[in-house]
Design a protein around this motif. Structure first.
Motif, PDB file in Angstrom:
ATOM      1  N   VAL A 162       0.843  -1.203   0.000  1.00 69.00           N
ATOM      2  CA  VAL A 162       0.000   0.000   0.000  1.00 69.00           C
ATOM      3  C   VAL A 162       0.878   1.253   0.000  1.00 69.00           C
ATOM      4  N   MET A 163       1.961   1.249   0.769  1.00 68.96           N
ATOM      5  CA  MET A 163       2.860   2.405   0.782  1.00 68.96           C
ATOM      6  C   MET A 163       3.507   2.601  -0.590  1.00 68.96           C
ATOM      7  N   ALA A 164       3.867   1.498  -1.264  1.00 68.51           N
ATOM      8  CA  ALA A 164       4.429   1.599  -2.616  1.00 68.51           C
ATOM      9  C   ALA A 164       3.403   2.199  -3.568  1.00 68.51           C
ATOM     10  N   LEU A 165       2.144   1.793  -3.436  1.00 62.45           N
ATOM     11  CA  LEU A 165       1.073   2.360  -4.266  1.00 62.45           C
ATOM     12  C   LEU A 165       0.955   3.862  -4.034  1.00 62.45           C
ATOM     13  N   LEU A 166       0.934   4.272  -2.773  1.00 58.93           N
ATOM     14  CA  LEU A 166       0.794   5.689  -2.445  1.00 58.93           C
ATOM     15  C   LEU A 166       1.991   6.498  -2.937  1.00 58.93           C
ATOM     16  N   CYS A 167       3.174   5.936  -2.812  1.00 57.73           N
ATOM     17  CA  CYS A 167       4.372   6.620  -3.324  1.00 57.73           C
ATOM     18  C   CYS A 167       4.291   6.773  -4.838  1.00 57.73           C
ATOM     19  N   HIS A 168       3.811   5.727  -5.517  1.00 61.33           N
ATOM     20  CA  HIS A 168       3.694   5.783  -6.973  1.00 61.33           C
ATOM     21  C   HIS A 168       2.697   6.863  -7.394  1.00 61.33           C
ATOM     22  N   ILE A 169       1.532   6.868  -6.769  1.00 59.90           N
ATOM     23  CA  ILE A 169       0.498   7.846  -7.132  1.00 59.90           C
ATOM     24  C   ILE A 169       0.971   9.269  -6.845  1.00 59.90           C
ATOM     25  N   SER A 170       1.578   9.481  -5.680  1.00 58.08           N
ATOM     26  CA  SER A 170       2.033  10.837  -5.341  1.00 58.08           C
ATOM     27  C   SER A 170       3.193  11.277  -6.223  1.00 58.08           C
ATOM     28  N   ASP A 171       4.034  10.330  -6.634  1.00 60.60           N
ATOM     29  CA  ASP A 171       5.132  10.666  -7.542  1.00 60.60           C
ATOM     30  C   ASP A 171       4.591  10.981  -8.932  1.00 60.60           C
ATOM     31  N   GLN A 172       3.624  10.192  -9.363  1.00 63.34           N
ATOM     32  CA  GLN A 172       3.010  10.393 -10.675  1.00 63.34           C
ATOM     33  C   GLN A 172       2.350  11.771 -10.764  1.00 63.34           C
ATOM     34  N   GLN A 173       1.727  12.214  -9.685  1.00 57.11           N
ATOM     35  CA  GLN A 173       1.058  13.512  -9.670  1.00 57.11           C
ATOM     36  C   GLN A 173       1.985  14.637  -9.207  1.00 57.11           C
ATOM     37  N   LYS A 174       3.257  14.304  -8.987  1.00 57.59           N
ATOM     38  CA  LYS A 174       4.283  15.275  -8.581  1.00 57.59           C
ATOM     39  C   LYS A 174       3.852  16.077  -7.350  1.00 57.59           C
ATOM     40  N   MET A 175       3.400  15.354  -6.318  1.00 61.04           N
ATOM     41  CA  MET A 175       2.951  16.000  -5.085  1.00 61.04           C
ATOM     42  C   MET A 175       4.136  16.301  -4.190  1.00 61.04           C
ATOM     43  N   LYS A 176       4.144  17.517  -3.665  1.00 60.27           N
ATOM     44  CA  LYS A 176       5.136  17.927  -2.673  1.00 60.27           C
ATOM     45  C   LYS A 176       4.380  18.423  -1.464  1.00 60.27           C
ATOM     46  N   VAL A 177       5.008  18.328  -0.313  1.00 60.74           N
ATOM     47  CA  VAL A 177       4.336  18.675   0.932  1.00 60.74           C
ATOM     48  C   VAL A 177       5.184  19.645   1.727  1.00 60.74           C
ATOM     49  N   ALA A 178       4.517  20.618   2.332  1.00 57.52           N
ATOM     50  CA  ALA A 178       5.176  21.528   3.265  1.00 57.52           C
ATOM     51  C   ALA A 178       4.471  21.379   4.599  1.00 57.52           C
ATOM     52  N   ILE A 179       5.198  20.901   5.580  1.00 57.01           N
ATOM     53  CA  ILE A 179       4.650  20.827   6.926  1.00 57.01           C
ATOM     54  C   ILE A 179       4.673  22.247   7.473  1.00 57.01           C
ATOM     55  N   LYS A 180       3.579  22.675   8.039  1.00 60.36           N
ATOM     56  CA  LYS A 180       3.472  24.050   8.504  1.00 60.36           C
ATOM     57  C   LYS A 180       4.331  24.256   9.750  1.00 60.36           C
ATOM     58  N   HIS A 181       5.154  25.268   9.690  1.00 61.24           N
ATOM     59  CA  HIS A 181       6.042  25.614  10.804  1.00 61.24           C
ATOM     60  C   HIS A 181       5.612  26.948  11.394  1.00 61.24           C
ATOM     61  N   SER A 182       4.328  27.085  11.690  1.00 63.66           N
ATOM     62  CA  SER A 182       3.825  28.366  12.161  1.00 63.66           C
ATOM     63  C   SER A 182       4.405  28.742  13.517  1.00 63.66           C
ATOM     64  N   GLY A 183       4.729  27.753  14.336  1.00 60.14           N
ATOM     65  CA  GLY A 183       5.311  28.044  15.648  1.00 60.14           C
ATOM     66  C   GLY A 183       6.638  28.775  15.532  1.00 60.14           C
ATOM     67  N   LYS A 184       7.457  28.352  14.579  1.00 62.40           N
ATOM     68  CA  LYS A 184       8.760  28.991  14.374  1.00 62.40           C
ATOM     69  C   LYS A 184       8.579  30.440  13.933  1.00 62.40           C
ATOM     70  N   GLY A 185       7.641  30.670  12.999  1.00 63.12           N
ATOM     71  CA  GLY A 185       7.381  32.030  12.520  1.00 63.12           C
ATOM     72  C   GLY A 185       6.839  32.923  13.624  1.00 63.12           C
ATOM     73  N   ALA A 186       5.950  32.374  14.459  1.00 67.30           N
ATOM     74  CA  ALA A 186       5.379  33.150  15.565  1.00 67.30           C
ATOM     75  C   ALA A 186       6.450  33.498  16.592  1.00 67.30           C
ATOM     76  N   LEU A 187       7.350  32.563  16.847  1.00 71.82           N
ATOM     77  CA  LEU A 187       8.430  32.812  17.793  1.00 71.82           C
ATOM     78  C   LEU A 187       9.323  33.957  17.301  1.00 71.82           C
ATOM     79  N   ILE A 188       9.640  33.950  16.034  1.00 75.10           N
ATOM     80  CA  ILE A 188      10.477  35.014  15.463  1.00 75.10           C
ATOM     81  C   ILE A 188       9.753  36.356  15.543  1.00 75.10           C
ATOM     82  N   ALA A 189       8.457  36.374  15.203  1.00 79.71           N
ATOM     83  CA  ALA A 189       7.692  37.624  15.249  1.00 79.71           C
ATOM     84  C   ALA A 189       7.614  38.154  16.671  1.00 79.71           C
TER      85      ALA A 189
END
Length: 141
Positions: A8-35
């Motif tokens: 199942v993980m291989a299937l998901l990797c294939h589908i996400s690679d085929q659709q060229k999906m990229k992910v950004a984990i939100k780092h809002s805590g870091k930005g808030a700390l800096i502000a």
């Protein structure tokens, strides 16, 4: 048939690679700390106007620092802890339960050969990434 999480993980990797999906984990805590830190320093140096200026500059800097940190979704999937992979696998397995496959290659061929099924699996993956990982998805290079 027992669920083979690696297939199942291989299937998901294939589908996400085929659709060229990229992910950004939100780092809002870091930005808030800096502000917050820059607003504090601005207040120490310039009083009330310094707080406003420091907060604005720090907010912009924090937003700039945390933007653009995208990783390929297949990489994220393979780096997830086993517990998260199992939850994702359970979500997807509820969609592909009626399919009988021998290995990951056959599973990938069966799912990608059926557009409706592939769309359901992709939607489950997107939902998991958005809801559970609180991540933003970007498509393309």
């Amino acid at each position: 048939m027992p669920v083979r999480i690696n297939d199942v993980m291989a299937l998901l990797c294939h589908i996400s690679d085929q659709q060229k999906m990229k992910v950004a984990i939100k780092h809002s805590g870091k930005g808030a700390l800096i502000a917050g830190a820059s607003a504090f320093l601005g207040g120490l140096m310039g009083g009330p106007p310094g707080i406003a200026i420091g907060g604005a500059v720090g907010g912009l800097f924090g937003a700039w620092m945390t933007s653009g940190q995208f990783k390929p979704l297949p990489q994220i999937i393979m780096e997830m802890p086993v517990v998260q992979q199992q939850k994702l696998c359970d979500d997807v397995y509820s969609i592909i339960r009626s399919i009988d496959w021998a290995d990951a290659t056959q599973l990938i061929l069966l799912v990608t050969g059926n557009a409706a099924l592939q769309q359901k699996v992709a939607a489950a993956l997107i939902n998991y990434v958005s809801q559970e990982l609180k991540a933003e998805i970007q498509y393309g290079d």
